[in-house]
Design an enzyme around this catalytic site. Structure first.
Site, PDB file in Angstrom:
ATOM      1  N   ARG A 167      24.379  36.575  28.469  1.00 39.18           N
ATOM      2  CA  ARG A 167      25.247  36.688  29.159  1.00 39.18           C
ATOM      3  C   ARG A 167      26.800  37.657  28.455  1.00 39.18           C
ATOM      4  NH1 ARG A 167      27.906  35.741  35.310  1.00 39.18           N
ATOM      5  NH2 ARG A 167      27.650  37.286  35.816  1.00 39.18           N
TER       6      ARG A 167
ATOM      7  N   ARG B 171      35.904  25.674  35.876  1.00 39.63           N
ATOM      8  CA  ARG B 171      37.249  26.772  36.411  1.00 39.63           C
ATOM      9  C   ARG B 171      37.338  27.865  37.236  1.00 39.63           C
ATOM     10  NH1 ARG B 171      35.043  31.974  36.461  1.00 39.63           N
ATOM     11  NH2 ARG B 171      33.754  31.779  34.878  1.00 39.63           N
TER      12      ARG B 171
ATOM     13  N   ASP C 236      28.052  25.213  20.395  1.00 42.45           N
ATOM     14  CA  ASP C 236      27.130  25.342  21.055  1.00 42.45           C
ATOM     15  C   ASP C 236      27.116  26.072  21.381  1.00 42.45           C
ATOM     16  OD1 ASP C 236      25.673  25.461  24.059  1.00 42.45           O
ATOM     17  OD2 ASP C 236      26.074  23.112  23.949  1.00 42.45           O
TER      18      ASP C 236
ATOM     19  N   HIS D  22      21.102  23.011  31.354  1.00 47.01           N
ATOM     20  CA  HIS D  22      20.274  23.407  30.180  1.00 47.01           C
ATOM     21  C   HIS D  22      19.500  22.419  29.808  1.00 47.01           C
ATOM     22  CE1 HIS D  22      23.119  26.734  28.348  1.00 47.01           C
ATOM     23  NE2 HIS D  22      22.934  27.236  29.764  1.00 47.01           N
TER      24      HIS D  22
ATOM     25  N   GLN E 278      25.626  41.130  45.483  1.00 45.25           N
ATOM     26  CA  GLN E 278      25.003  39.129  45.946  1.00 45.25           C
ATOM     27  C   GLN E 278      26.831  38.964  46.859  1.00 45.25           C
ATOM     28  OE1 GLN E 278      25.456  36.414  42.507  1.00 45.25           O
ATOM     29  NE2 GLN E 278      26.991  37.180  41.421  1.00 45.25           N
TER      30      GLN E 278
ATOM     31  N   HIS F  31      20.093  24.182  20.600  1.00 45.13           N
ATOM     32  CA  HIS F  31      21.409  22.993  20.537  1.00 45.13           C
ATOM     33  C   HIS F  31      20.675  21.845  19.571  1.00 45.13           C
ATOM     34  CE1 HIS F  31      21.231  24.600  24.906  1.00 45.13           C
ATOM     35  NE2 HIS F  31      21.527  24.320  25.248  1.00 45.13           N
TER      36      HIS F  31
ATOM     37  N   GLU G 105      43.547  32.414  -4.232  1.00 44.20           N
ATOM     38  CA  GLU G 105      42.105  33.004  -4.595  1.00 44.20           C
ATOM     39  C   GLU G 105      41.725  31.388  -5.692  1.00 44.20           C
ATOM     40  OE1 GLU G 105      42.049  35.721  -6.861  1.00 44.20           O
ATOM     41  OE2 GLU G 105      40.866  37.134  -5.649  1.00 44.20           O
TER      42      GLU G 105
ATOM     43  N   TYR H 251      32.486  25.704  32.564  1.00 43.83           N
ATOM     44  CA  TYR H 251      33.018  27.591  32.743  1.00 43.83           C
ATOM     45  C   TYR H 251      32.767  27.302  34.198  1.00 43.83           C
ATOM     46  CZ  TYR H 251      31.262  32.213  32.475  1.00 43.83           C
ATOM     47  OH  TYR H 251      31.920  33.383  32.371  1.00 43.83           O
ATOM     48  N   TYR H 252      31.846  26.764  35.032  1.00 43.23           N
ATOM     49  CA  TYR H 252      31.752  26.988  36.337  1.00 43.23           C
ATOM     50  C   TYR H 252      32.785  26.006  37.022  1.00 43.23           C
ATOM     51  CZ  TYR H 252      27.986  30.585  36.205  1.00 43.23           C
ATOM     52  OH  TYR H 252      27.439  31.590  35.885  1.00 43.23           O
TER      53      TYR H 252
ATOM     54  N   HIS I  37      22.244  25.872  36.352  1.00 48.12           N
ATOM     55  CA  HIS I  37      22.994  26.104  35.607  1.00 48.12           C
ATOM     56  C   HIS I  37      23.088  25.506  34.475  1.00 48.12           C
ATOM     57  CE1 HIS I  37      24.860  30.198  36.692  1.00 48.12           C
ATOM     58  NE2 HIS I  37      25.070  29.538  37.622  1.00 48.12           N
TER      59      HIS I  37
END
Length: 763
Positions: free
Chosen positions: A467, A291, A462, A444, A159, A493, A693, A288-289, A442
């Site tokens: 992937r 970052r 979550d 949800h 890509q 969710h 215990e 996440y994206y 991206h």
């Protein structure tokens, strides 16, 4: 060859190496001063600068974190030089050999260029030149990549996104050796490699380049970085503003369902700064994206600041790039892992190299915030440039202060008016409440969803993305079909699902036109923190309001979370509210029948991936589920109505390739309901030691909780704990003015308060 992220260097070698460099620097100070003066305006000037190199050499051997990073990088690159250069014919997806080899090549080129500048050792320049020569011979012979999955196929990679990665890093390497190369070599590289490469990414793939998305950010920056090295104004204009082309029709879609272009939309680097970032620095695709995108955003900004300081790029949009680093760090848990909002892989953290770069640049260009030094200290490495040296000097001088993560609301949308993500923090507990925009392709379908953490561990999860990034066995390391059929769907969710249909019918073209609305975010009282938001478009004719409240009761060791989901609809519907806890069930307060053979829960919208393992029917009393996770006890206590179905579920149905994690869920289902309220209390309340215990405080402290009032104007929940304390929480559903005065009588008790909400003791 397996390349590790961190190569351990023997201490003696490091000391000798750095000592030699320090001596060499002292011997050549005078020569360097003359050379620097004569070469002003030359290269390097993107990320490393001539003055920066001079300062770095001056401090070598005296800045421990920089010296350590340099020694590790040197060992890493030396090992690659020893192995020799390989540029294979591309054929693989992510994770395959050719993909990994070309990725490693561009990383090693960038590092070798830096080492050449800092160490003044020509072997690193030779390595970069020879690698570029190999690519200059290979590239003109390449067709588009043989793998056909992407909407924009690259040449070196499957890509264009990865081709852009290559050019962003390689441009930095080229900048570092530019003045060392012969004019003939530079002409060859630019004619046969760099200009065709940049034009293929841009003009050859306008559907990739002319777009607002993290993919396009990488493409824009790739073209912009090489344009700055070559002093190519035409390519730089394309990078900053996008292509002027009629090849893209308004509303054209990519393979993720995202729009490439809409009427009047600004494109290029500026467009990707304007649209996805809110004024608070939140990036609409999620942490996440964010970052992933912060590296090209910040590395190009640094290059523009060095080469074209008159642009004042770090002041653009009120300094949004520096704010974005602060926002990103706040979107991480106690361990530094980013919350997996939207498509997000769990375990990605601020220890990744992209965020090391982001922290260093933000510190250098953002006023030297001492809190960032504490993050850099944890990261334990710096980038080998002016910004990394600045971090190293700050740490050496003991300037760091803790980076305090507090409760915060981060607005979404370019103007900050498209909802938000609210984070409530209290005593090592964190609630991540999402009431934001769609999040581009991206995103949800999970309006008003939430997740809960304690000590950096997920308690109510979550799911994140479906992937296995760069693991070739799993779909070539790319997105799996279950990302669309499960991970994006609403039922995956912790949010309300109506009639087994996802929000906005699970359609991007609908979801992207709507966002949730902020209602209340008040954390002024650390013992009563409240976030509330509304969603009026996920289901036509249905309005939802969710309120999350952290309540601290000094009688107990931990605060507890009150969750109120109010639903108002024009029609009767079936409502499901899932709760995806992690851990092992200890006990339930309700009877259920466990099925000998789990049944598939539904046919579509994610339900086809859920097993129904057990089910019960509420008698109208509270439904309590108690579980154990990581040596801690938790309970959720939910108000229910008689006839509500109580379902114990597990993820993993219709998953022949075992692509999904088989994790549990608890679902409350209300049938034939029109207007209703779901209310629950979630507690962390005890611990178990496998060594001693002993189980301590293993049971819930909530004796009873009920929705005691609900109207259009107000909703009230009463909570009684095992110390016989009764409290009532009331929220005004229509008036969120903090100065408004309210009066309400509930079960004969008169209540009066100021502001949108109150918590009153009843005894």
């Amino acid at each position: 060859m397996k390349l590790t992220n961190k190569i351990v260097i023997p201490v003696l070698f490091s000391v000798l190496f750095l000592g030699l460099i320090s001596c060499k620097e002292q011997e050549s100070n005078q020569t360097e001063d003359v050379a620097s003066t004569e070469a002003d305006g030359g290269h390097p000037n993107l990320v490393l600068t001539k003055n920066g190199v001079k300062e770095i050499r001056k401090h070598l051997g005296t800045v421990p974190i920089f010296d350590k990073s340099l020694a590790e990088t040197k060992a890493e690159v030396d090992a690659e030089i020893e192995l020799g250069i390989e540029v294979p014919i591309p054929k693989d997806y992510s994770g395959g050999y050719t993909h990994s080899r070309h990725k490693l090549n561009f990383i090693m080129m960038q590092k070798a260029g830096v080492l050449f500048q800092i160490l003044d050792d020509e072997k690193y320049a030779v390595y970069v030149r020879d690698m570029l020569m190999a690519y200059a011979k290979l590239y003109p012979t390449l067709p588009v990549h043989p793998q056909t999955r992407s909407y924009a196929r690259g040449k070196l990679f499957w890509q264009c996104l990865n081709d852009s990665n290559w050019l962003v890093y390689t441009a930095q390497a080229y900048d570092c050796v530019y003045d060392w190369l012969s004019a003939e070599d530079r002409e060859l590289f630019e004619k046969d490699l760099f200009v065709p490469f940049a034009k293929f990414i841009s003009e050859g793939n306008p559907q990739f380049f002319n777009r607002v998305h993290n993919h396009s950010t990488w493409g824009n920056v790739a073209v912009g970085m090489i344009a700055l090295v070559m002093d190519n104004d035409a390519l730089l204009k394309d990078a900053l503003e996008g292509l002027e082309t009629d090849n893209l029709k308004v509303g054209m879609k990519d393979d993720d369902g995202g729009f490439i272009k809409v009427e009047g939309q600004k494109l290029g680097f500026y467009g990707n700064l304007d649209e996805p970032f809110s004024p608070d620095g939140y990036y609409t695709e999620g942490p996440y994206y964010q970052r992933y995108a912060m590296y090209p955003f910040l590395i190009f900004a640094e290059a523009l600041e060095n080469v074209k300081p008159e642009m004042k790029i770090f002041e653009y949009k009120d300094g949004v790039l520096i704010k974005a680093v602060d926002a990103l760090l706040n979107l991480s848990d106690a361990n530094g892992d980013f919350f997996p909002l939207n498509d997000g892989q769990k375990g990605m953290s601020y220890y990744t190299s992209a965020v090391v770069t982001a922290v260093d640049i933000a510190y250098y260009y953002g006023g030297k915030n001492p809190g960032l030094l504490s993050i850099a200290k944890k990261q334990d490495r710096v980038v080998l440039d002016d910004t990394g040296l600045s971090i190293a000097l700050g740490l050496k001088d003991g300037l760091e202060k803790p980076f305090e993560k507090k409760s915060v609301e981060l607005s979404d949308g370019p103007n900050g008016d498209e909802g938000a993500v609210g984070i409530l923090r209290s005593d090592n507990l964190e609630v991540v409440f999402k009431y934001a925009a769609q999040g581009l392709s991206h995103g949800h379908y999970d309006k008003l969803s939430y997740s809960l953490y304690e000590d950096g561990e997920e308690v109510a999860q979550d799911y994140g993305l479906a992937r296995y990034v760069n693991i070739e066995q799993k779909g070539g390391g790319n997105y799996l079909k279950e990302n669309k059929t499960w991970a994006k769907q609403s039922i995956a969710h912790n949010t309300l699902v109506q009639n087994e249909t996802s929000h906005f019918q699970g359609k991007y073209e609908i979801g992207s036109t709507h966002h949730s609305e902020k209602y209340v975010f008040d954390v002024s009282n650390p013992k009563l923190q409240v976030a509330s938001a509304k969603e009026n478009n996920a289901y036509p004719g249905t309005k939802m309001q969710r309120t999350m409240v952290f309540i601290t009761d000094d009688s107990y060791s931990k605060p507890y979370l009150l969750d109120i989901m109010k639903v108002v609809s024009d029609n009767s519907n079936q409502y499901d509210l899932p709760f995806y806890y992690l851990g092992q069930i200890m006990q339930t307060s309700f009877d259920y029948e466990k099925l000998n053979t789990p049944t598939v829960f539904g046919k579509s919208n994610g339900y086809q991936h859920l097993y129904k393992e057990a089910e019960g029917v509420s008698d109208g009393s509270n439904a309590k589920l108690n579980w154990l996770l990581n040596g801690k006890f938790y309970s959720v206590t939910s108000a229910t109505s008689k006839g509500d179905e109580l379902i114990l579920a597990k993820i993993g149905a219709n998953d022949k390739d075992y692509n999904l994690r088989n994790e549990p869920g608890f679902i409350i289902r209300k049938k034939n309901a029109k207007n209703t309220v779901f209310a629950s209390v979630v507690e962390s309340h005890g611990a178990y030691s496998a060594v001693s215990e002993f189980a301590v405080n293993a049971y819930s402290h909530v004796k009873q909780m009920d929705v005691v009032f609900d109207s259009d104007a107000y909703t009230a929940v009463e909570i009684e704990t095992d110390n016989d304390k009764k409290q009532i929480f009331v929220i005004s559903n229509l008036d969120n003015d903090p100065d408004s005065e309210h009066q309400l009588t509930i079960n004969g008790k008169a209540l009066a308060w100021t502001g949108a909400f109150t918590l009153k003791a009843l005894n």
